[in-house]
Design a protein around this motif. Structure first.
Motif, short mmCIF file in Angstrom:
data_model
loop_
_atom_site.label_atom_id
_atom_site.label_comp_id
_atom_site.label_asym_id
_atom_site.label_seq_id
_atom_site.Cartn_x
_atom_site.Cartn_y
_atom_site.Cartn_z
N PHE A 16 13.41 -11.51 -29.16
CA PHE A 16 12.09 -11.68 -29.73
C PHE A 16 11.67 -10.27 -30.14
N VAL A 17 11.31 -10.07 -31.41
CA VAL A 17 11.01 -8.74 -31.92
C VAL A 17 9.57 -8.67 -32.41
N ARG A 18 8.92 -7.61 -32.01
CA ARG A 18 7.52 -7.36 -32.39
C ARG A 18 7.43 -5.95 -32.98
N LYS A 19 6.73 -5.83 -34.08
CA LYS A 19 6.53 -4.53 -34.72
C LYS A 19 5.33 -3.84 -34.07
N ARG A 20 5.46 -2.52 -33.89
CA ARG A 20 4.39 -1.74 -33.25
C ARG A 20 4.33 -0.36 -33.88
N ARG A 21 3.15 0.07 -34.31
CA ARG A 21 2.96 1.42 -34.85
C ARG A 21 2.38 2.30 -33.74
N ASN A 35 5.00 8.63 -21.81
CA ASN A 35 5.92 7.63 -21.27
C ASN A 35 5.21 6.37 -20.79
N ALA A 36 3.96 6.47 -20.34
CA ALA A 36 3.22 5.28 -19.92
C ALA A 36 2.96 4.34 -21.09
N ALA A 37 2.88 4.88 -22.31
CA ALA A 37 2.65 4.04 -23.48
C ALA A 37 3.80 3.05 -23.68
N TYR A 38 5.03 3.47 -23.41
CA TYR A 38 6.19 2.59 -23.58
C TYR A 38 6.07 1.37 -22.66
N LEU A 39 5.60 1.59 -21.44
CA LEU A 39 5.44 0.48 -20.50
C LEU A 39 4.33 -0.45 -20.97
N ARG A 40 3.27 0.10 -21.53
CA ARG A 40 2.20 -0.73 -22.09
C ARG A 40 2.74 -1.55 -23.26
N TRP A 41 3.56 -0.91 -24.12
CA TRP A 41 4.16 -1.65 -25.24
C TRP A 41 5.07 -2.77 -24.74
N ALA A 42 5.79 -2.51 -23.65
CA ALA A 42 6.63 -3.57 -23.08
C ALA A 42 5.76 -4.74 -22.63
N ASP A 43 4.65 -4.45 -21.97
CA ASP A 43 3.74 -5.51 -21.53
C ASP A 43 3.18 -6.27 -22.73
N GLU A 44 2.77 -5.56 -23.76
CA GLU A 44 2.25 -6.20 -24.97
C GLU A 44 3.31 -7.09 -25.62
N THR A 45 4.56 -6.63 -25.62
CA THR A 45 5.65 -7.39 -26.22
C THR A 45 5.92 -8.65 -25.40
N ALA A 46 5.88 -8.54 -24.08
CA ALA A 46 6.08 -9.71 -23.22
C ALA A 46 5.00 -10.76 -23.47
N TRP A 47 3.74 -10.31 -23.57
CA TRP A 47 2.67 -11.26 -23.84
C TRP A 47 2.82 -11.89 -25.23
N ALA A 48 3.23 -11.10 -26.23
CA ALA A 48 3.43 -11.65 -27.58
C ALA A 48 4.54 -12.71 -27.55
N HIS A 49 5.58 -12.47 -26.76
CA HIS A 49 6.67 -13.44 -26.61
C HIS A 49 6.14 -14.72 -25.97
N ALA A 89 11.86 -5.21 -28.83
CA ALA A 89 12.54 -6.46 -28.54
C ALA A 89 12.46 -6.77 -27.05
N VAL A 90 12.39 -8.06 -26.75
CA VAL A 90 12.40 -8.53 -25.37
C VAL A 90 13.29 -9.77 -25.28
N GLN A 106 14.32 -3.47 -25.44
CA GLN A 106 14.94 -2.41 -26.24
C GLN A 106 13.97 -2.12 -27.38
N PHE A 107 13.57 -0.87 -27.51
CA PHE A 107 12.70 -0.46 -28.61
C PHE A 107 13.51 0.43 -29.54
N ARG A 108 13.40 0.15 -30.84
CA ARG A 108 14.13 0.92 -31.84
C ARG A 108 13.17 1.46 -32.88
N ASN A 109 13.46 2.67 -33.36
CA ASN A 109 12.70 3.25 -34.44
C ASN A 109 12.96 2.42 -35.69
N GLY A 110 11.89 1.92 -36.30
CA GLY A 110 12.03 1.03 -37.45
C GLY A 110 12.62 1.68 -38.68
#
Length: 169
Positions: A16-21, A35-49, A89-90, A106-110
């Motif tokens: 499941f892939v979500r775009k994030r700026r 580094n804490a932002a990455y964990l927040r993005w993971a949480d946001e991605t999980a909720w979007a999934h 991605a999650v 897994q987060f990748r540079n777009g």
């Protein structure tokens, strides 16, 4: 533009892939995302999934259930700067469909496709009102279902390679 789920650079199939700026407010004193932002993005991605599966946070409250993170393992591979576009991605990589599940990220540079972050979270179903572990409801078991066999095979193979996947539980 997000990296599509079919791109061969993903660690596992069927993400499941979500775009994030990356926002300027997420930048630390060293000029890159904290580094804490990455964990927040993971949480946001999980909720979007979760929401893409037709579920809501209200469903959690109505069913008196949640998934508690009991452990997180994260690896940071690159720097993200303000304005970078990430494809986050999650996967539900493992599940017993009763009490426990694992999410992998897994987060990748777009722009470059480079992997900048990987994480793995171990989850347990719990009752919101008591805080105690309890069996998943049908909605939770459906969302946290055992993965497709191709994904399960890829998870086993991933355990044998990158350091993130080989640490003992």
């Amino acid at each position: 533009m997000p990296i599509p789920p079919t791109d061969p650079g993903w660690d596992l199939p069927y993400p499941f892939v979500r775009k994030r700026r990356v926002d300027e407010r997420e930048i630390d004193d060293f000029g890159h995302a904290n580094n804490a932002a990455y964990l927040r993005w993971a949480d946001e991605t999980a909720w979007a999934h979760w929401e893409a599966d037709g579920l809501s946070r209200q469903d959690c409250r109505d069913q008196d259930r949640g998934m508690a993170v009991i452990r997180t393992l994260a690896e940071y591979y690159g720097h993200c700067r303000a304005g970078d576009v990430l494809s986050c991605a999650v996967w539900i990589a493992l599940s017993d469909e009763r009490l426990r599940a694992e999410r992998w990220y897994q987060f990748r540079n777009g722009e470059t496709g480079e992997t900048v972050f990987r994480a793995r979270t171990w989850l347990v179903s719990f009752q919101l009102s008591s805080g105690k572990p309890i069996r998943m409801t049908a909605d939770f078991a459906r969302h946290y279902a055992r993965p497709d066999p191709a994904l399960s095979d890829a998870v086993r193979a991933a355990h044998e390679k990158a350091s993130l996947w080989t640490l003992d539980e």
